[in-house]
Design an enzyme around this catalytic site. Structure first.
Site, PDB file in Angstrom:
ATOM      1  N   TYR A 111       8.581  -2.759  -0.080  1.00 21.92           N
ATOM      2  CA  TYR A 111       8.464  -1.327   0.231  1.00 21.92           C
ATOM      3  C   TYR A 111       7.237  -0.704  -0.439  1.00 21.92           C
ATOM      4  CZ  TYR A 111      13.090  -0.227   2.306  1.00 21.92           C
ATOM      5  OH  TYR A 111      14.177  -0.102   3.125  1.00 21.92           O
ATOM      6  N   GLU A 112       6.607   0.216   0.272  1.00 24.09           N
ATOM      7  CA  GLU A 112       5.517   1.036  -0.279  1.00 24.09           C
ATOM      8  C   GLU A 112       4.398   0.203  -0.897  1.00 24.09           C
ATOM      9  OE1 GLU A 112       5.318   4.096   0.481  1.00 24.09           O
ATOM     10  OE2 GLU A 112       7.283   3.992   1.408  1.00 24.09           O
ATOM     11  N   GLY A 113       4.091  -0.906  -0.257  1.00 24.27           N
ATOM     12  CA  GLY A 113       3.033  -1.787  -0.737  1.00 24.27           C
ATOM     13  C   GLY A 113       3.607  -2.982  -1.461  1.00 24.27           C
TER      14      GLY A 113
END
Length: 605
Positions: free
Chosen positions: A442-444
């Site tokens: 998630y998120e990178g």
């Protein structure tokens, strides 16, 4: 399960380590008292107990379905979002003028710890809605704030962030979703977005998508990306009702291994040439705007790894105390009853590892949130706030990655404690292991954040941020040196801090030669090194407070046990985790570039 988190530990971090009561001395937080912070956590526990825990397993077994173009989710999601809206907790940290309560973010994070440990998938609905609304309040026009954000903070509508495209994962410079200008100042949106969490559902009347798109003719790369509000339903001709289908199509739903209660959508915008978007802020500044929400979400993902690991730890602990198996290793008398597995050293090691990861990760995250509160308290643009902002910018990527990666390992140790039972649906560890696995993505991904830490974070502003951080670490080392029991650990941390600085300088010398492949080849290992060192600092901070309490206070037995457990777990972290830095440093200063050269040698066949 009877317990998924420790309220005593939350109180310890908030009241004793971070001393959040001091925040009320600043005008921004002056309307609060410490008792009010307790009430927030009590409310979170009430929502967790009445709604979240009861739906954790059933929402996993009955995952969202896309039926006739509409996604249906577990009905308890609606109850949760309504409860959060009614309690004012979706926008609790927002400014008063934006419908918020100016609650310290560190207290809000503790609230999320409580809710997330009870049901990690549901928390995403309110987290994404809050982040989307805050972005509109920060950069949107008054009209966008009034039309959309005001109805999101109450839970009437929800929000999503739409970044990723089929051909552009982490490489946002390759976004091709296009916004075509219209004569009335709106834009027609055309494109596709994938992996959109909570991108469609049946719990709210409208979903407000924040979409990254490139205005027709805009420059290539990240400089040409703009941000748009694209509602699922837009207003009718006279603006009285939001009942016009805005051509946002749920093309598909991804069937995930975990966090199944939160639908991950493939959305198509403008398939019928009728998807209208509204520009947020200025053209071509969309990615810089979106970074506000992305950084908020990154801390949230780190918290996700932490609260799932917390729930797994307490499930493991409960099982270990109740499961008889074998006898103590020094006991050869087979006529004696079996002992509980918590009495076996290796099980204690696994439990201590989980505890060290959970409480260390939580403390790291709350430290970051406290810096965020100090920025608010001192004024975002003030000189006094700059050191906190620099450290927060540096540590956000670490506070996302360490808890995510180590949370996975902690949950896996929990599975090991339960043995074969942990692999079954009869116990919650199986679901938690599936849920936590996404946190390092998630998120990178971890790789992306590691590149950011080494390639940008430690070098920005001539390395000012790590200098400030290392100064804070040295302050704790100096204080710990005043206690005989902690002095050996202060010395260990000082040695590892010096090792980190030495490794960093070695890598920067490679960067100075212009060889970025060699410089960043082992960025993941550098992230691990950096994370272990900073969490060791965080553990020493906790041990200092615990030692001071043991020396200066007259304590009941339970409180003495709590503080002693803090010091014991700190020691475990140093003896079992901090020592890993030696191997990491050895690799990071080894100039044999096996990964850089492997492809041309034909290794992968």
């Amino acid at each position: 399960m009877n317990k998924q988190y420790s309220r005593r530990n939350l109180d310890f971090m908030l009241k004793e380590v971070l001393q959040v009561a001091e925040l009320t001395k600043f005008s921004y937080f002056q309307d609060y008292t410490p008792d009010m912070f307790d009430m927030v956590l009590d409310t979170a526990e009430e929502i967790a107990d009445k709604i979240l825990r009861n739906a954790y397993v059933s929402s996993d077994r009955n995952q969202p379905q896309l039926i006739n173009g509409q996604v249906k989710v577990h009905p308890a999601v609606k109850d949760y979002v309504k409860a959060m809206g009614d309690a004012g907790m979706i926008a609790a940290t927002f400014d008063y003028e934006n419908g918020g309560q100016q609650l310290p973010t560190v207290v809000n994070a503790a609230s999320e710890m409580i809710r997330g440990s009870a049901n990690n998938a549901f928390v995403m609905f309110t987290g994404l809605t809050a982040g989307s609304a805050n972005l509109i309040f920060s950069f949107g026009s008054d009209e966008l704030k009034e039309k959309y954000a005001q109805r999101m903070v109450t839970g009437e509508w929800t929000g999503s962030m739409c970044l990723t495209e089929p051909q552009a994962g982490s490489s946002l410079s390759d976004v091709i979703t296009t916004a075509f200008p219209q004569s009335d100042g709106t834009f027609k949106i055309k494109g596709q977005k994938v992996f959109i969490s909570a991108g469609d559902h049946d719990i709210a009347d409208n979903i407000i998508h924040l979409v990254l798109a490139r205005i027709e003719g805009a420059p290539l790369g990240t400089k040409g990306i703009s941000l748009f509000v694209v509602p699922k339903f837009r207003a009718n001709a006279n603006g009285t009702e939001f009942n016009v289908d805005n051509d946002v199509i749920s093309t598909g739903i991804y069937h995930k291994m975990g966090q199944k209660a939160t639908p991950a959508m493939h959305l198509t915008f403008g398939d019928k040439d009728n998807s209208i978007g509204y520009l947020v802020g200025e053209a071509n500044k969309g990615l810089s705007y979106m970074f506000q929400m992305m950084n908020e979400a990154r801390l949230g993902v780190g918290m996700g790894g932490t609260y799932i690991a917390s729930a797994a730890y307490y499930a493991s602990l409960e099982y270990a105390k109740e499961r008889p198996q074998g006898r103590k290793l020094n006991n050869k008398n087979l006529e004696e009853e079996q002992t509980y597995i918590i009495n076996h050293p290796d099980v204690k090691r696994m439990l201590l590892f989980q505890k060290a990861v959970v409480e260390g990760s939580l403390a790291l995250l709350l430290e970051c949130y406290h810096w965020q509160d100090m920025i608010h308290a001192l004024g975002k643009t003030s000189e006094e706030a700059k050191p906190y902002q620099l450290m927060l910018d540096l540590m956000t990527t670490v506070a996302k990655t360490y808890p995510a990666e180590m949370g996975i390992k902690a949950v896996n140790e929990g599975l090991q404690v339960l043995g074969g039972y942990g692999y079954t649906e009869d116990f919650p560890l199986e679901q938690m292991a599936r849920d936590v696995r996404i946190m390092s993505i998630y998120e990178g991904t971890t790789g992306i954040h590691s590149l950011n830490l080494l390639g940008r974070g430690v070098t920005l502003n001539n390395g000012k941020a790590p200098q400030l951080l290392f100064n804070e670490i040295m302050k704790s080392i100096e204080l710990a040196n005043t206690f005989d029991e902690l002095k050996p650990y202060a010395e260990k941390l000082e040695k590892e801090l010096g090792r980190l600085q030495k490794v960093t300088m070695h890598l920067l010398s490679i960067a100075a030669k212009g060889d970025n492949e060699a410089f960043l080849a082992d960025a993941n290992l550098y992230m691990e090194f950096f994370g272990i060192t900073t969490v060791a600092w965080i553990w020493l901070k906790q041990a200092i407070v615990a030692k001071q309490a043991l020396i200066t206070q007259s304590l009941e037995e339970s409180e003495t046990s709590f503080y002693e457990s803090k010091i014991h777990t700190m020691k475990f972290f140093y003896h079992y985790e901090l020592i890993k830095n030696y191997a990491l440093a050895t690799r990071l200063t080894d100039n044999t570039l096996l990964t850089v050269d492997s492809e041309k040698l034909g290794v992968f066949q």
